[in-house]
Design an enzyme around this catalytic site. Structure first.
Site, PDB file in Angstrom:
ATOM      1  N   LYS A  93     151.603 145.156  68.389  1.00 36.15           N
ATOM      2  CA  LYS A  93     152.630 144.327  67.733  1.00 36.15           C
ATOM      3  C   LYS A  93     152.735 142.968  68.435  1.00 36.15           C
ATOM      4  O   LYS A  93     152.819 141.929  67.793  1.00 36.15           O
ATOM      5  CB  LYS A  93     153.986 145.037  67.703  1.00 36.15           C
ATOM      6  CG  LYS A  93     155.091 144.124  67.183  1.00 36.15           C
ATOM      7  CD  LYS A  93     155.885 144.609  66.017  1.00 36.15           C
ATOM      8  CE  LYS A  93     156.688 143.457  65.397  1.00 36.15           C
ATOM      9  NZ  LYS A  93     157.825 143.819  64.618  1.00 36.15           N
ATOM     10  N   HIS A 150     154.386 148.684  53.371  1.00 32.99           N
ATOM     11  CA  HIS A 150     155.789 148.306  53.195  1.00 32.99           C
ATOM     12  C   HIS A 150     156.108 147.724  51.825  1.00 32.99           C
ATOM     13  O   HIS A 150     157.275 147.666  51.453  1.00 32.99           O
ATOM     14  CB  HIS A 150     156.218 147.320  54.287  1.00 32.99           C
ATOM     15  CG  HIS A 150     156.461 147.973  55.619  1.00 32.99           C
ATOM     16  ND1 HIS A 150     155.467 148.614  56.326  1.00 32.99           N
ATOM     17  CD2 HIS A 150     157.593 148.116  56.358  1.00 32.99           C
ATOM     18  CE1 HIS A 150     155.978 149.087  57.444  1.00 32.99           C
ATOM     19  NE2 HIS A 150     157.261 148.813  57.496  1.00 32.99           N
ATOM     20  N   ASN A 165     152.941 144.423  57.380  1.00 32.30           N
ATOM     21  CA  ASN A 165     153.598 144.917  56.170  1.00 32.30           C
ATOM     22  C   ASN A 165     152.792 145.999  55.459  1.00 32.30           C
ATOM     23  O   ASN A 165     153.187 146.455  54.384  1.00 32.30           O
ATOM     24  CB  ASN A 165     153.844 143.760  55.183  1.00 32.30           C
ATOM     25  CG  ASN A 165     154.861 142.773  55.714  1.00 32.30           C
ATOM     26  OD1 ASN A 165     155.753 143.154  56.463  1.00 32.30           O
ATOM     27  ND2 ASN A 165     154.716 141.516  55.358  1.00 32.30           N
ATOM     28  N   GLU A 170     155.159 154.152  62.054  1.00 31.50           N
ATOM     29  CA  GLU A 170     154.800 152.768  62.420  1.00 31.50           C
ATOM     30  C   GLU A 170     153.657 152.753  63.437  1.00 31.50           C
ATOM     31  O   GLU A 170     152.809 151.867  63.414  1.00 31.50           O
ATOM     32  CB  GLU A 170     156.012 152.010  62.996  1.00 31.50           C
ATOM     33  CG  GLU A 170     157.219 151.915  62.066  1.00 31.50           C
ATOM     34  CD  GLU A 170     157.055 150.953  60.881  1.00 31.50           C
ATOM     35  OE1 GLU A 170     156.025 150.238  60.787  1.00 31.50           O
ATOM     36  OE2 GLU A 170     157.973 150.937  60.030  1.00 31.50           O
ATOM     37  N   ARG A 190     175.720 128.489  69.062  1.00 28.81           N
ATOM     38  CA  ARG A 190     174.401 127.975  68.643  1.00 28.81           C
ATOM     39  C   ARG A 190     173.233 128.618  69.385  1.00 28.81           C
ATOM     40  O   ARG A 190     172.140 128.068  69.436  1.00 28.81           O
ATOM     41  CB  ARG A 190     174.314 126.452  68.807  1.00 28.81           C
ATOM     42  CG  ARG A 190     175.257 125.711  67.906  1.00 28.81           C
ATOM     43  CD  ARG A 190     174.760 124.293  67.661  1.00 28.81           C
ATOM     44  NE  ARG A 190     175.729 123.567  66.856  1.00 28.81           N
ATOM     45  CZ  ARG A 190     176.791 122.948  67.361  1.00 28.81           C
ATOM     46  NH1 ARG A 190     177.013 122.966  68.663  1.00 28.81           N
ATOM     47  NH2 ARG A 190     177.622 122.334  66.577  1.00 28.81           N
ATOM     48  N   ARG A 223     150.611 137.922  60.659  1.00 26.75           N
ATOM     49  CA  ARG A 223     151.757 138.826  60.845  1.00 26.75           C
ATOM     50  C   ARG A 223     151.988 139.696  59.601  1.00 26.75           C
ATOM     51  O   ARG A 223     152.570 140.766  59.676  1.00 26.75           O
ATOM     52  CB  ARG A 223     153.010 138.002  61.161  1.00 26.75           C
ATOM     53  CG  ARG A 223     154.183 138.848  61.651  1.00 26.75           C
ATOM     54  CD  ARG A 223     155.261 137.981  62.286  1.00 26.75           C
ATOM     55  NE  ARG A 223     156.383 138.794  62.724  1.00 26.75           N
ATOM     56  CZ  ARG A 223     157.270 138.414  63.643  1.00 26.75           C
ATOM     57  NH1 ARG A 223     157.162 137.267  64.230  1.00 26.75           N
ATOM     58  NH2 ARG A 223     158.259 139.206  63.981  1.00 26.75           N
ATOM     59  N   GLU A 265     155.376 134.421  60.659  1.00 25.19           N
ATOM     60  CA  GLU A 265     154.877 135.131  59.488  1.00 25.19           C
ATOM     61  C   GLU A 265     154.284 134.205  58.433  1.00 25.19           C
ATOM     62  O   GLU A 265     154.628 134.249  57.259  1.00 25.19           O
ATOM     63  CB  GLU A 265     155.972 136.016  58.858  1.00 25.19           C
ATOM     64  CG  GLU A 265     155.359 137.074  57.947  1.00 25.19           C
ATOM     65  CD  GLU A 265     156.308 138.210  57.597  1.00 25.19           C
ATOM     66  OE1 GLU A 265     157.067 138.651  58.471  1.00 25.19           O
ATOM     67  OE2 GLU A 265     156.243 138.655  56.449  1.00 25.19           O
ATOM     68  N   LYS A 317     162.451 138.683  65.273  1.00 22.14           N
ATOM     69  CA  LYS A 317     163.171 138.646  63.994  1.00 22.14           C
ATOM     70  C   LYS A 317     164.530 139.301  64.175  1.00 22.14           C
ATOM     71  O   LYS A 317     164.628 140.420  64.680  1.00 22.14           O
ATOM     72  CB  LYS A 317     162.404 139.430  62.926  1.00 22.14           C
ATOM     73  CG  LYS A 317     161.240 138.708  62.313  1.00 22.14           C
ATOM     74  CD  LYS A 317     160.820 139.503  61.075  1.00 22.14           C
ATOM     75  CE  LYS A 317     159.504 139.074  60.520  1.00 22.14           C
ATOM     76  NZ  LYS A 317     159.122 139.909  59.368  1.00 22.14           N
ATOM     77  N   HIS A 333     158.918 149.907  50.734  1.00 20.56           N
ATOM     78  CA  HIS A 333     160.281 149.376  50.582  1.00 20.56           C
ATOM     79  C   HIS A 333     160.851 149.705  49.213  1.00 20.56           C
ATOM     80  O   HIS A 333     162.037 150.021  49.089  1.00 20.56           O
ATOM     81  CB  HIS A 333     160.289 147.855  50.758  1.00 20.56           C
ATOM     82  CG  HIS A 333     160.605 147.437  52.156  1.00 20.56           C
ATOM     83  ND1 HIS A 333     160.246 146.216  52.675  1.00 20.56           N
ATOM     84  CD2 HIS A 333     161.256 148.077  53.155  1.00 20.56           C
ATOM     85  CE1 HIS A 333     160.649 146.120  53.918  1.00 20.56           C
ATOM     86  NE2 HIS A 333     161.263 147.238  54.248  1.00 20.56           N
ATOM     87  N   HIS A 344     162.984 155.430  56.514  1.00 17.23           N
ATOM     88  CA  HIS A 344     162.029 154.331  56.435  1.00 17.23           C
ATOM     89  C   HIS A 344     160.605 154.843  56.695  1.00 17.23           C
ATOM     90  O   HIS A 344     159.667 154.486  55.993  1.00 17.23           O
ATOM     91  CB  HIS A 344     162.425 153.262  57.460  1.00 17.23           C
ATOM     92  CG  HIS A 344     161.514 152.091  57.493  1.00 17.23           C
ATOM     93  ND1 HIS A 344     161.451 151.174  56.472  1.00 17.23           N
ATOM     94  CD2 HIS A 344     160.605 151.686  58.410  1.00 17.23           C
ATOM     95  CE1 HIS A 344     160.546 150.248  56.770  1.00 17.23           C
ATOM     96  NE2 HIS A 344     160.021 150.533  57.946  1.00 17.23           N
TER      97      HIS A 344
END
Ligand SMILES: NC(=O)c1ccc[n+]([C@@H]2O[C@H](COP(=O)([O-])OP(=O)(O)OC[C@H]3O[C@@H](n4cnc5c(N)ncnc54)[C@H](O)[C@@H]3O)[C@@H](O)[C@H]2O)c1
Ligand SMILES: [Zn+2]
Length: 372
Positions: free
Chosen positions: A228, A249, A246, A181, A117, A242, A238, A139, A253, A265
């Site tokens: 960041k 992206h 993106n 990035e 956990r 945040r 998010e 994340k 993506h 990427h």
């Protein structure tokens, strides 16, 4: 003496400096002491740096390694790693050390989030992308057949340990993804840094990372990490700001997916940033000339800026509609008003855009682009 710095995030520190890989044990023992330590890595990074890190712990660390690559960021690897920890007698008194690129960081972070956990994880990123992006913000997760990062958890690290010297073994192509990035960080939050990146990218481009200027690299990582950290601290889950991360992206993506991940990427996001800024200009959200400035800096970093000529625009839009960032079928974008400032603060930074505008931008770009 090489510079070192500490950047405070919410609840943990990012420690940056040449030689940090030799200090992992001291840092881990101070922020997340445990009875046993699981160094999770991939075969490539494990062969390069696994011993250097694990031997610092005497007998209390074991290395668990997976094959490299995005294909292995999945539930099978999660289950295999978890079973191996259990078979080796690891219990709640464990700290996970994620040693590798973003794939290892996301996967090891997810193992840590769920093992017993939840046990602490210390991120030790070894790619430029992982140093300035993936290791920060908490994340974690894995890919499924339905898409990337669809199963996961927020599990902030106990610390992030960045040693820029680890980049010396990384290929130039991998580094370009990180540069994309970094340019994004300037574009969304800091115009002066964006201009700095134009100079830095040229200095770095075309050279093997071992010939990179250590001062330039240090500064780049430091400023990108600060940006960041600042964004994710303001919005841990998010819900709003945040989303500016993106930028590039939504379209990026979709391009990456159509390429079936043959395209890196960074290459996909570079194209996405120019295209989204162009759409923003056409929708009168973005100051004219912004997309040209982006194109210029990205090209200096050796990154592509057009939609590949042979990509179906219908397919790109349908992927974008299915993206987890879309809201009730309306595609949302993170759009700059100008370099360094993002639009849409009044509605949580997700900006809807007329599909026709996006279509025309994609079509014109594809007409300029080459077959991927
Ligand atoms: N969690 C987040 O917020 C977040 C943000 C951005 C990206 N990501 C994730 O990050 C992943 C991409 O990360 P990546 O670009 O680091 O890819 P990666 O982890 O696949 O690493 C790229 C390759 O470089 C190798 N490598 C790593 N470090 C090396 C080194 N120092 N020397 C030599 N080889 C080395 C790896 O073995 C791998 O083959 C994606 O899965 C993406 O979803 C996560
Ligand atoms: Zn990205």
């Amino acid at each position: 003496m090489a510079p070192t710095t500490t950047i405070a995030a919410s609840g943990y520190n990012v420690l940056l400096g040449a030689g940090m890989l030799d200090r992992v044990e001291a840092i881990v023992r101070s922020v997340a002491p445990a009875y046993r330590y699981a160094v999770i890595t991939d075969h490539t990074v494990g062969a390069l740096y696994g011993d250097q890190v694990s031997r610092q712990f005497g007998g209390s660390a074991s290395i668990f390694s997976i094959p490299p690559g995005e294909l292995h960021k999945n539930r099978d690897s999660w289950a295999t790693l978890t079973d191996r920890l259990l078979d080796s007698g690891f219990n709640r008194d464990t700290t996970v050390i994620a040693l590798g690129g973003g794939v290892v960081g996301d996967l090891a972070g997810f193992v840590a989030a769920t093992f017993m956990r939840g046990v602490p994880v210390v991120q030790v990123p070894t790619t430029l992308l992982a140093m300035i992006d993936a290791s920060i913000g908490g994340k974690t997760g894995v890919d499924t057949l339905a898409g990337k990062n669809l199963v996961g958890a927020f599990h902030p690290p106990a610390a992030v340990v960045i040693d820029p010297q680890a980049l010396e073994s990384l290929g130039v192509d991998q580094c370009r993804s990180g540069l994309a990035e970094a340019i994004k960080h300037g574009a969304i939050a800091d115009e002066a840094y964006f201009e700095e990146m134009a100079v830095a990218a040229e200095q770095l481009l075309g050279r093997e990372p071992e010939a990179w200027d250590a001062g330039v690299v240090f500064r780049l990582i430091e400023r990108s990490v600060q940006i960041k950290v600042d964004v994710v601290t303001r919005d841990a889950r998010e819900m709003g700001v945040r989303k500016i991360l993106n930028f590039g992206h939504t379209i990026g993506h979709a391009i990456e997916l159509v390429s079936e991940f043959a395209m890196s990427h960074g290459d996909a996001v570079a194209r996405g940033m120019v295209l989204e800024a162009q759409a923003g200009e056409r929708a009168s959200i973005t100051v004219p000339g912004t997309s040209d400035r982006l194109r210029d800096v990205l090209q200096r970093a050796g990154l592509p800026t057009d939609c590949p000529a042979d990509y179906s625009i219908d397919r790109l839009l349908s992927i974008m509609r299915g993206d987890k960032k879309s809201r009730v079928g309306v595609i949302e974008y993170a759009i700059p008003t100008r370099v360094g400032v993002m639009a849409g603060s009044e509605r949580g930074y997700g900006v809807p855009m007329d599909d026709q505008i996006v279509r025309s931008v994609l079509a014109e770009s594809a007409a300029r682009g080459v077959v991927a």
